[in-house]
Scaffold this motif. Structure first.
Motif, PDB file in Angstrom:
ATOM      1  N   GLU A 261       0.823  -1.204   0.000  1.00 50.31           N
ATOM      2  CA  GLU A 261       0.000   0.000   0.000  1.00 50.31           C
ATOM      3  C   GLU A 261       0.863   1.263   0.000  1.00 50.31           C
ATOM      4  N   ALA A 262       1.971   1.236   0.738  1.00 43.16           N
ATOM      5  CA  ALA A 262       2.887   2.385   0.736  1.00 43.16           C
ATOM      6  C   ALA A 262       3.495   2.585  -0.644  1.00 43.16           C
ATOM      7  N   MET A 263       3.833   1.482  -1.318  1.00 38.18           N
ATOM      8  CA  MET A 263       4.374   1.570  -2.686  1.00 38.18           C
ATOM      9  C   MET A 263       3.335   2.158  -3.622  1.00 38.18           C
ATOM     10  N   GLU A 264       2.080   1.735  -3.480  1.00 38.25           N
ATOM     11  CA  GLU A 264       1.009   2.253  -4.329  1.00 38.25           C
ATOM     12  C   GLU A 264       0.780   3.741  -4.091  1.00 38.25           C
ATOM     13  N   ARG A 265       0.982   4.199  -2.874  1.00 38.43           N
ATOM     14  CA  ARG A 265       0.832   5.624  -2.563  1.00 38.43           C
ATOM     15  C   ARG A 265       2.057   6.420  -3.014  1.00 38.43           C
ATOM     16  N   GLY A 266       3.137   5.729  -3.416  1.00 36.85           N
ATOM     17  CA  GLY A 266       4.343   6.406  -3.884  1.00 36.85           C
ATOM     18  C   GLY A 266       5.282   6.840  -2.777  1.00 36.85           C
ATOM     19  N   GLU A 267       5.142   6.271  -1.603  1.00 34.43           N
ATOM     20  CA  GLU A 267       5.974   6.682  -0.475  1.00 34.43           C
ATOM     21  C   GLU A 267       7.436   6.250  -0.594  1.00 34.43           C
ATOM     22  N   PHE A 268       7.729   5.335  -1.492  1.00 35.32           N
ATOM     23  CA  PHE A 268       9.106   4.902  -1.701  1.00 35.32           C
ATOM     24  C   PHE A 268       9.724   5.550  -2.938  1.00 35.32           C
ATOM     25  N   ASP A 269       8.976   6.387  -3.615  1.00 32.22           N
ATOM     26  CA  ASP A 269       9.484   7.067  -4.805  1.00 32.22           C
ATOM     27  C   ASP A 269      10.444   8.189  -4.395  1.00 32.22           C
ATOM     28  N   ASN A 270      11.462   8.382  -5.182  1.00 35.20           N
ATOM     29  CA  ASN A 270      12.418   9.491  -4.997  1.00 35.20           C
ATOM     30  C   ASN A 270      13.118   9.495  -3.645  1.00 35.20           C
ATOM     31  N   LEU A 271      13.412   8.338  -3.121  1.00 33.77           N
ATOM     32  CA  LEU A 271      14.196   8.262  -1.887  1.00 33.77           C
ATOM     33  C   LEU A 271      15.656   8.603  -2.194  1.00 33.77           C
ATOM     34  N   PRO A 272      16.382   9.184  -1.230  1.00 36.78           N
ATOM     35  CA  PRO A 272      17.800   9.465  -1.469  1.00 36.78           C
ATOM     36  C   PRO A 272      18.551   8.180  -1.811  1.00 36.78           C
ATOM     37  N   GLY A 273      19.356   8.227  -2.841  1.00 37.13           N
ATOM     38  CA  GLY A 273      20.146   7.066  -3.237  1.00 37.13           C
ATOM     39  C   GLY A 273      19.403   6.099  -4.134  1.00 37.13           C
ATOM     40  N   ALA A 274      18.171   6.412  -4.499  1.00 35.35           N
ATOM     41  CA  ALA A 274      17.399   5.507  -5.355  1.00 35.35           C
ATOM     42  C   ALA A 274      18.110   5.328  -6.690  1.00 35.35           C
ATOM     43  N   GLY A 275      18.250   4.087  -7.114  1.00 34.79           N
ATOM     44  CA  GLY A 275      18.892   3.785  -8.387  1.00 34.79           C
ATOM     45  C   GLY A 275      20.404   3.802  -8.349  1.00 34.79           C
ATOM     46  N   LYS A 276      20.983   4.053  -7.190  1.00 35.71           N
ATOM     47  CA  LYS A 276      22.437   4.088  -7.062  1.00 35.71           C
ATOM     48  C   LYS A 276      22.895   2.817  -6.358  1.00 35.71           C
ATOM     49  N   PRO A 277      24.105   2.344  -6.682  1.00 36.78           N
ATOM     50  CA  PRO A 277      24.595   1.139  -6.002  1.00 36.78           C
ATOM     51  C   PRO A 277      24.888   1.433  -4.532  1.00 36.78           C
ATOM     52  N   LEU A 278      24.778   0.410  -3.726  1.00 39.15           N
ATOM     53  CA  LEU A 278      25.115   0.544  -2.313  1.00 39.15           C
ATOM     54  C   LEU A 278      26.625   0.695  -2.175  1.00 39.15           C
ATOM     55  N   GLU A 279      27.042   1.559  -1.285  1.00 46.17           N
ATOM     56  CA  GLU A 279      28.471   1.745  -1.034  1.00 46.17           C
ATOM     57  C   GLU A 279      28.855   0.875   0.162  1.00 46.17           C
ATOM     58  N   LEU A 280      29.226  -0.357  -0.128  1.00 47.51           N
ATOM     59  CA  LEU A 280      29.586  -1.285   0.938  1.00 47.51           C
ATOM     60  C   LEU A 280      31.091  -1.324   1.105  1.00 47.51           C
ATOM     61  N   ASP A 281      31.508  -1.462   2.319  1.00 47.31           N
ATOM     62  CA  ASP A 281      32.917  -1.500   2.682  1.00 47.31           C
ATOM     63  C   ASP A 281      33.184  -2.874   3.275  1.00 47.31           C
ATOM     64  N   SER A 282      34.353  -3.423   3.034  1.00 50.91           N
ATOM     65  CA  SER A 282      34.637  -4.765   3.539  1.00 50.91           C
ATOM     66  C   SER A 282      35.069  -4.765   5.008  1.00 50.91           C
ATOM     67  N   SER A 283      35.277  -3.591   5.591  1.00 54.31           N
ATOM     68  CA  SER A 283      35.687  -3.560   6.996  1.00 54.31           C
ATOM     69  C   SER A 283      34.496  -3.859   7.898  1.00 54.31           C
ATOM     70  N   GLU A 284      34.797  -4.266   9.116  1.00 53.11           N
ATOM     71  CA  GLU A 284      33.723  -4.654  10.033  1.00 53.11           C
ATOM     72  C   GLU A 284      32.919  -3.465  10.536  1.00 53.11           C
ATOM     73  N   ASP A 285      33.445  -2.247  10.404  1.00 47.37           N
ATOM     74  CA  ASP A 285      32.704  -1.063  10.847  1.00 47.37           C
ATOM     75  C   ASP A 285      32.158  -0.254   9.664  1.00 47.37           C
ATOM     76  N   TRP A 286      31.834  -0.941   8.583  1.00 45.10           N
ATOM     77  CA  TRP A 286      31.320  -0.281   7.371  1.00 45.10           C
ATOM     78  C   TRP A 286      30.066   0.525   7.658  1.00 45.10           C
ATOM     79  N   TRP A 287      29.220   0.012   8.524  1.00 42.32           N
ATOM     80  CA  TRP A 287      27.939   0.667   8.782  1.00 42.32           C
ATOM     81  C   TRP A 287      28.114   1.998   9.484  1.00 42.32           C
ATOM     82  N   ILE A 288      29.092   2.089  10.393  1.00 38.11           N
ATOM     83  CA  ILE A 288      29.292   3.352  11.090  1.00 38.11           C
ATOM     84  C   ILE A 288      29.947   4.368  10.169  1.00 38.11           C
ATOM     85  N   LYS A 289      30.838   3.910   9.290  1.00 39.28           N
ATOM     86  CA  LYS A 289      31.441   4.821   8.313  1.00 39.28           C
ATOM     87  C   LYS A 289      30.373   5.401   7.401  1.00 39.28           C
ATOM     88  N   ALA A 290      29.448   4.554   6.955  1.00 37.13           N
ATOM     89  CA  ALA A 290      28.360   5.009   6.085  1.00 37.13           C
ATOM     90  C   ALA A 290      27.469   6.012   6.816  1.00 37.13           C
TER      91      ALA A 290
END
Length: 123
Positions: A13-42
């Protein structure tokens, strides 16, 4: 016949209302880091939290970015001066008494930074 659970229905229902449209980073690859603290760096990058990092983590960030920090230097002496100033702040950190676990911050290899600065064709 498919069973749609409550969570799936909420998402649909949220998708039908368009609530996920135009989110920041949409259509861009995820910037993943191989270090164990990748999430905090992001998180730090996304929230621009560099200015609020505790002392040793801010020093580590400076060490990681030293090549970019000296890119605008006009002379080798200036590159060395900036590196030595950072190394002195790191030494000051180690001179202070610490309770609990100490975060390791390596000194900058001044000669390696100078060599990299020269290679970039700046000096």
């Amino acid at each position: 016949m498919q069973f749609e659970n409550w969570i799936d229905r909420q998402i649909r229902e949220a998708m039908e209302r368009g609530e996920f449209d135009n989110l920041p980073g949409a259509g861009k690859p995820l910037e993943l880091d191989s270090s164990e603290d990748w999430w905090i760096k992001a998180k730090i990058k996304a929230e621009n939290l560099d200015a609020v990092l505790p002392g040793p983590l801010a020093l580590r960030r400076e060490v990681e970015g030293i090549a970019d920090a000296v890119a605008d230097c006009r002379s080798e002496a200036e590159v060395r001066e900036r590196c030595e100033a950072l190394n002195e702040r790191i030494r000051d950190y180690y001179r202070r008494p610490e309770t609990g676990r100490r975060i390791i911050v390596r000194l900058v290899d001044v000669d390696a930074v100078v060599a990299g600065w020269r290679q970039r064709g700046i000096g």
